[in-house]
Design a protein around this motif. Structure first.
Motif, PDB file in Angstrom:
ATOM      1  N   ALA A 188      -8.957  -0.739   9.884  1.00  0.00           N
ATOM      2  CA  ALA A 188      -8.374   0.586   9.640  1.00  0.00           C
ATOM      3  C   ALA A 188      -7.718   0.685   8.261  1.00  0.00           C
ATOM      4  CB  ALA A 188      -7.334   0.900  10.723  1.00  0.00           C
ATOM      5  N   THR A 189      -7.605  -0.438   7.566  1.00  0.00           N
ATOM      6  CA  THR A 189      -6.943  -0.405   6.245  1.00  0.00           C
ATOM      7  C   THR A 189      -7.908  -0.074   5.107  1.00  0.00           C
ATOM      8  OG1 THR A 189      -7.332  -2.776   5.882  1.00  0.00           O
ATOM      9  CG2 THR A 189      -5.222  -2.150   6.907  1.00  0.00           C
ATOM     10  N   ARG A 190      -9.205   0.065   5.407  1.00  0.00           N
ATOM     11  CA  ARG A 190     -10.194   0.177   4.324  1.00  0.00           C
ATOM     12  C   ARG A 190      -9.959   1.356   3.393  1.00  0.00           C
ATOM     13  NH1 ARG A 190     -15.150  -1.692   8.136  1.00  0.00           N
ATOM     14  NH2 ARG A 190     -14.747  -3.918   7.919  1.00  0.00           N
ATOM     15  N   ASP A 191      -9.463   2.464   3.958  1.00  0.00           N
ATOM     16  CA  ASP A 191      -9.260   3.642   3.119  1.00  0.00           C
ATOM     17  C   ASP A 191      -7.800   3.826   2.704  1.00  0.00           C
ATOM     18  OD1 ASP A 191     -11.892   4.591   2.777  1.00  0.00           O
ATOM     19  OD2 ASP A 191     -11.906   5.196   4.884  1.00  0.00           O
ATOM     20  N   ILE A 192      -7.021   2.764   2.867  1.00  0.00           N
ATOM     21  CA  ILE A 192      -5.619   2.816   2.425  1.00  0.00           C
ATOM     22  C   ILE A 192      -5.542   2.250   1.011  1.00  0.00           C
ATOM     23  CG2 ILE A 192      -3.287   1.968   2.912  1.00  0.00           C
ATOM     24  CD1 ILE A 192      -4.113   1.833   5.884  1.00  0.00           C
ATOM     25  N   ARG A 193      -4.723   2.871   0.189  1.00  0.00           N
ATOM     26  CA  ARG A 193      -4.665   2.493  -1.228  1.00  0.00           C
ATOM     27  C   ARG A 193      -3.546   1.501  -1.531  1.00  0.00           C
ATOM     28  NH1 ARG A 193      -5.794   7.774  -0.597  1.00  0.00           N
ATOM     29  NH2 ARG A 193      -7.589   8.621  -1.715  1.00  0.00           N
ATOM     30  N   THR A 221       0.838  -1.204   0.000  1.00  0.00           N
ATOM     31  CA  THR A 221       0.000   0.000   0.000  1.00  0.00           C
ATOM     32  C   THR A 221       0.869   1.250   0.000  1.00  0.00           C
ATOM     33  OG1 THR A 221      -0.063   0.338   2.393  1.00  0.00           O
ATOM     34  CG2 THR A 221      -1.653  -1.243   1.457  1.00  0.00           C
ATOM     35  N   GLU A 222       0.203   2.368  -0.159  1.00  0.00           N
ATOM     36  CA  GLU A 222       0.855   3.657   0.034  1.00  0.00           C
ATOM     37  C   GLU A 222       1.365   3.722   1.488  1.00  0.00           C
ATOM     38  OE1 GLU A 222      -2.182   6.739  -0.143  1.00  0.00           O
ATOM     39  OE2 GLU A 222      -3.635   5.350   0.714  1.00  0.00           O
ATOM     40  N   PRO A 223       2.389   4.542   1.741  1.00  0.00           N
ATOM     41  CA  PRO A 223       2.836   4.689   3.136  1.00  0.00           C
ATOM     42  C   PRO A 223       1.767   5.415   3.963  1.00  0.00           C
ATOM     43  CG  PRO A 223       4.397   5.740   1.585  1.00  0.00           C
ATOM     44  CD  PRO A 223       3.178   5.380   0.812  1.00  0.00           C
ATOM     45  N   VAL A 224       1.486   4.888   5.151  1.00  0.00           N
ATOM     46  CA  VAL A 224       0.519   5.525   6.057  1.00  0.00           C
ATOM     47  C   VAL A 224       1.153   5.629   7.443  1.00  0.00           C
ATOM     48  CG1 VAL A 224      -1.567   4.837   4.816  1.00  0.00           C
ATOM     49  CG2 VAL A 224      -0.553   3.262   6.477  1.00  0.00           C
ATOM     50  N   GLU A 225       0.433   6.254   8.372  1.00  0.00           N
ATOM     51  CA  GLU A 225       0.995   6.451   9.700  1.00  0.00           C
ATOM     52  C   GLU A 225       1.331   5.093  10.326  1.00  0.00           C
ATOM     53  OE1 GLU A 225      -3.505   6.250  10.329  1.00  0.00           O
ATOM     54  OE2 GLU A 225      -2.114   6.907   8.773  1.00  0.00           O
ATOM     55  N   PRO A 226       2.381   5.047  11.187  1.00  0.00           N
ATOM     56  CA  PRO A 226       2.733   3.766  11.821  1.00  0.00           C
ATOM     57  C   PRO A 226       1.635   3.315  12.780  1.00  0.00           C
ATOM     58  CG  PRO A 226       4.051   5.569  12.728  1.00  0.00           C
ATOM     59  CD  PRO A 226       3.258   6.146  11.586  1.00  0.00           C
ATOM     60  N   ILE A 275       2.152  -0.933   3.921  1.00  0.00           N
ATOM     61  CA  ILE A 275       1.743  -2.252   4.405  1.00  0.00           C
ATOM     62  C   ILE A 275       1.966  -3.249   3.272  1.00  0.00           C
ATOM     63  CG2 ILE A 275      -0.216  -3.645   5.190  1.00  0.00           C
ATOM     64  CD1 ILE A 275      -1.324  -0.864   6.282  1.00  0.00           C
ATOM     65  N   ILE A 276       2.668  -4.332   3.583  1.00  0.00           N
ATOM     66  CA  ILE A 276       2.937  -5.387   2.598  1.00  0.00           C
ATOM     67  C   ILE A 276       2.185  -6.627   3.056  1.00  0.00           C
ATOM     68  CG2 ILE A 276       4.708  -6.917   1.624  1.00  0.00           C
ATOM     69  CD1 ILE A 276       6.745  -4.683   2.017  1.00  0.00           C
ATOM     70  N   CYS A 277       1.464  -7.272   2.149  1.00  0.00           N
ATOM     71  CA  CYS A 277       0.731  -8.470   2.546  1.00  0.00           C
ATOM     72  C   CYS A 277       0.643  -9.479   1.407  1.00  0.00           C
ATOM     73  CB  CYS A 277      -0.656  -8.107   3.057  1.00  0.00           C
ATOM     74  SG  CYS A 277      -1.600  -7.066   1.958  1.00  0.00           S
ATOM     75  N   GLY A 278       0.509 -10.730   1.802  1.00  0.00           N
ATOM     76  CA  GLY A 278       0.405 -11.783   0.795  1.00  0.00           C
ATOM     77  C   GLY A 278      -0.374 -12.963   1.322  1.00  0.00           C
ATOM     78  N   MET A 279      -0.797 -13.810   0.408  1.00  0.00           N
ATOM     79  CA  MET A 279      -1.440 -15.079   0.758  1.00  0.00           C
ATOM     80  C   MET A 279      -1.019 -16.095  -0.293  1.00  0.00           C
ATOM     81  SD  MET A 279      -5.276 -13.728  -0.132  1.00  0.00           S
ATOM     82  CE  MET A 279      -6.168 -15.159   0.391  1.00  0.00           C
ATOM     83  N   PHE A 310      -1.361 -19.640   9.400  1.00  0.00           N
ATOM     84  CA  PHE A 310      -1.235 -20.717   8.412  1.00  0.00           C
ATOM     85  C   PHE A 310      -2.620 -21.101   7.889  1.00  0.00           C
ATOM     86  CE2 PHE A 310       2.447 -21.204  11.300  1.00  0.00           C
ATOM     87  CZ  PHE A 310       3.397 -20.761  10.402  1.00  0.00           C
ATOM     88  N   SER A 311      -3.590 -21.320   8.801  1.00  0.00           N
ATOM     89  CA  SER A 311      -4.935 -21.697   8.337  1.00  0.00           C
ATOM     90  C   SER A 311      -5.650 -20.485   7.747  1.00  0.00           C
ATOM     91  CB  SER A 311      -5.761 -22.277   9.485  1.00  0.00           C
ATOM     92  OG  SER A 311      -6.040 -21.272  10.445  1.00  0.00           O
ATOM     93  N   GLY A 312      -5.386 -19.307   8.289  1.00  0.00           N
ATOM     94  CA  GLY A 312      -5.991 -18.082   7.756  1.00  0.00           C
ATOM     95  C   GLY A 312      -5.380 -17.675   6.426  1.00  0.00           C
ATOM     96  N   ASN A 313      -4.205 -18.251   6.134  1.00  0.00           N
ATOM     97  CA  ASN A 313      -3.516 -18.027   4.866  1.00  0.00           C
ATOM     98  C   ASN A 313      -3.257 -16.541   4.598  1.00  0.00           C
ATOM     99  OD1 ASN A 313      -2.300 -18.373   2.388  1.00  0.00           O
ATOM    100  ND2 ASN A 313      -4.223 -18.687   1.270  1.00  0.00           N
ATOM    101  N   TYR A 314      -2.490 -15.912   5.481  1.00  0.00           N
ATOM    102  CA  TYR A 314      -2.095 -14.529   5.233  1.00  0.00           C
ATOM    103  C   TYR A 314      -0.830 -14.184   6.013  1.00  0.00           C
ATOM    104  CZ  TYR A 314      -4.397 -13.779   9.772  1.00  0.00           C
ATOM    105  OH  TYR A 314      -4.762 -13.868  11.098  1.00  0.00           O
ATOM    106  N   TYR A 315      -0.105 -13.182   5.528  1.00  0.00           N
ATOM    107  CA  TYR A 315       0.904 -12.494   6.332  1.00  0.00           C
ATOM    108  C   TYR A 315       0.770 -11.011   6.014  1.00  0.00           C
ATOM    109  CZ  TYR A 315       3.769 -12.321   2.101  1.00  0.00           C
ATOM    110  OH  TYR A 315       4.203 -12.098   0.824  1.00  0.00           O
ATOM    111  N   ILE A 316       0.866 -10.194   7.042  1.00  0.00           N
ATOM    112  CA  ILE A 316       0.676  -8.749   6.894  1.00  0.00           C
ATOM    113  C   ILE A 316       1.722  -8.042   7.750  1.00  0.00           C
ATOM    114  CG2 ILE A 316      -0.945  -6.820   7.180  1.00  0.00           C
ATOM    115  CD1 ILE A 316      -3.211  -9.021   7.215  1.00  0.00           C
ATOM    116  N   GLN A 317       2.376  -7.067   7.169  1.00  0.00           N
ATOM    117  CA  GLN A 317       3.392  -6.316   7.913  1.00  0.00           C
ATOM    118  C   GLN A 317       3.334  -4.857   7.481  1.00  0.00           C
ATOM    119  OE1 GLN A 317       7.426  -6.390   6.186  1.00  0.00           O
ATOM    120  NE2 GLN A 317       6.799  -8.169   5.009  1.00  0.00           N
ATOM    121  N   GLN A 318       3.787  -3.990   8.382  1.00  0.00           N
ATOM    122  CA  GLN A 318       3.932  -2.579   8.020  1.00  0.00           C
ATOM    123  C   GLN A 318       5.407  -2.222   8.102  1.00  0.00           C
ATOM    124  OE1 GLN A 318       1.681   0.294  10.337  1.00  0.00           O
ATOM    125  NE2 GLN A 318       1.828   1.799   8.694  1.00  0.00           N
TER     126      GLN A 318
END
Lengths: 97, 382
Positions: free
Chosen positions: B296-301, B232-237, B261-265, B247-255
């Protein structure tokens, strides 16, 4: 910018506004051998901000062309990734899959 | 760039694995080390990865490698003299069923026995670690504070610049086209720019490792598996302070410290892929996961979306060591965690090749384990 020489003004010009990278920083990394858009992107995050390189890519390619002494049309532009413009995740999440 | 016709070691692949290995070989006294990179440094899996670093693994081998690699990462900026963008924010693993939590707890017991201070945390504590997290449906969590993430580009270039300072030569846009063999041993490589005689040839080709191995007639069971990722675009920390993973949720998310924010599945199944590329299904599904977990990520691009290849093995553990062709080594098959293991993997292979006892015995990671049926099956991968 007052009190600067012409060269200093040129060097301090911000080329990538998203990441606030100046022309002298770009020239410095090119001089260290990082002479492709892709590698400059890796070390300075140019072309990775919200504008996706719309502001800086052409200028960086021109700098590479001049430094390497190769025609501009032979400088690789590097990857351009989707989405075409930044999109809010709530809009993306509302799509069908 | 100076072209050497002879080298002590030629490394195929200019990703973090190849470059870290070159760095340690030079540091341990090897004189002529040459790296061959088909494109530019980091243009393969390294530059496309999430760059997570964690010790919360489910096999003794991966736990040992991971806690040692974290120890290296913690001092890497001082050692290499360049920033690597390390953010030791901890990994918060989320379990969604009693069975999954029991599994995480059993791996935690193994981790604790090996000196890794992972622990379970309550929902209240998970909310302290990640205040924006909506995880009311979670069964439980484990956390390890020394886990985190780094910048894969800066880390690789830091290794490369330090290696170059010790005389390592890295040829970009130079493709390895063949491995030259005399009798039963590798004696050099052919490349798109000429031949190089070499005492040792090391395959660090990541998602293309089996093609490189085949040049020497060595059959590797590895395959490339395409995984998508977005930023995503950079946003406040503070949107996602830890690395959030399930593992079962099948995601990783980091800022990242810089705000993005970088994320993958992972894709369903383990398809073999030769090429990268992106799908709109990923960006749709990933955005839904992100919005559900972190409203809180809904309005992040989202600004960028790409993919890279996991260099998979049948058991999800790496392949390190010599092959049936003498002097031809593999350091491949990291199955999606090559970035984090590269410092320790480079170090122990370099120790072995320069006649020092490796910090960790990697002989169980021999590629012949598949034929012998001695798999080291890693459960903690997506």
């Amino acid at each position: 910018m007052t009190g600067m020489t012409y060269e200093e003004k040129v060097g301090n010009t911000v080329i990538c506004r998203c990441e606030e990278v100046t022309l002298s920083e770009i020239r410095d990394w090119i001089g260290r051998g990082y002479d492709t858009v892709t590698e400059l992107k890796h070390v300075m995050r140019v072309c990775m901000g919200p504008c996706q390189g719309r502001g800086c890519r052409d200028i960086i390619m021109r700098e590479i062309s001049q430094a390497a002494g190769i025609p501009l049309d032979r400088v690789e532009a590097g990857a351009v990734r989707p989405p075409v413009k930044p999109v809010k995740t709530r809009l993306l999440a509302s799509g069908d899959d | 760039m100076e072209w050497k016709n002879r080298a002590d070691a030629v490394i195929i692949g200019g990703g973090i694995l190849g470059i870290a290995t070159a760095y340690y070989l030079a540091k341990m006294g090897m004189r002529d080390v040459v790296i061959l990179e088909r494109g530019t440094v980091c243009c393969g899996s390294t530059g496309r990865c999430g760059a997570g670093i964690r010790a919360q693994w489910g096999t003794e081998m991966n736990c040992r490698l991971a806690i040692a690699t974290i120890g290296i990462f913690e001092h890497l900026e001082d050692e290499l003299g360049m920033s690597i963008g390390l953010n030791q924010c901890g990994y918060l693993l989320v379990a969604y069923s009693a069975q999954e939590l029991a599994n995480l707890r059993s791996y935690m017991k193994l981790q604790n026995e090996l000196g890794i201070e992972s622990r379970t945390v309550s929902l209240d504590e998970a909310r302290e670690i990640c205040p924006a997290l909506d995880a009311g449906d979670a069964e439980g969590f484990t956390y390890h504070a020394r886990d985190g993430h780094a910048d894969p580009f800066l880390t690789t270039y830091a290794f490369l610049e330090a290696a170059k300072g010790m005389g390592v030569v890295c040829h970009r846009k130079t493709e390895c086209t063949g491995i030259r063999i005399k009798y039963d041993a590798a004696v050099g490589v052919s490349t798109s720019k000429g031949d190089i005689d070499a005492g040792i040839v090391i395959n660090c080709a990541g998602g293309y490792a089996s093609q490189v191995a085949a040049m020497a007639g060595v059959d590797l069971p590895n395959w490339g598996e395409r995984h998508e990722i977005m930023i995503t675009e950079p946003v406040e920390p503070g949107i996602c302070p830890p690395m959030l993973m399930s593992f079962s949720g099948n995601y990783y998310i980091q800022q990242r410290p810089h705000g993005s924010i970088i994320c993958g599945m992972s894709p369903a199944g383990h398809h073999h892929s030769a090429e990268c590329g992106t799908t709109w299904q990923f960006i749709t599904r990933m955005s839904r996961v992100l919005n559900r977990l972190l409203p809180a990520t809904r309005d992040i691009r989202v600004v960028r979306h790409w993919s890279g290849l996991y260099d998979m093995t049948p058991d999800g553990s790496p392949i390190i060591g010599e092959t049936d062709v003498k002097n031809f080594y593999h350091s491949t098959g990291y199955s999606g965690h090559g970035f984090m293991l590269a410092p320790i993997a480079g170090k122990i292979l370099a120790q072995h090749l320069t006649g020092t006892q490796p910090d960790i015995d990697f002989s169980p990671l021999d590629y012949r384990r598949f034929a012998r049926g001695e798999l080291i099956t890693e459960p903690n991968i997506t």
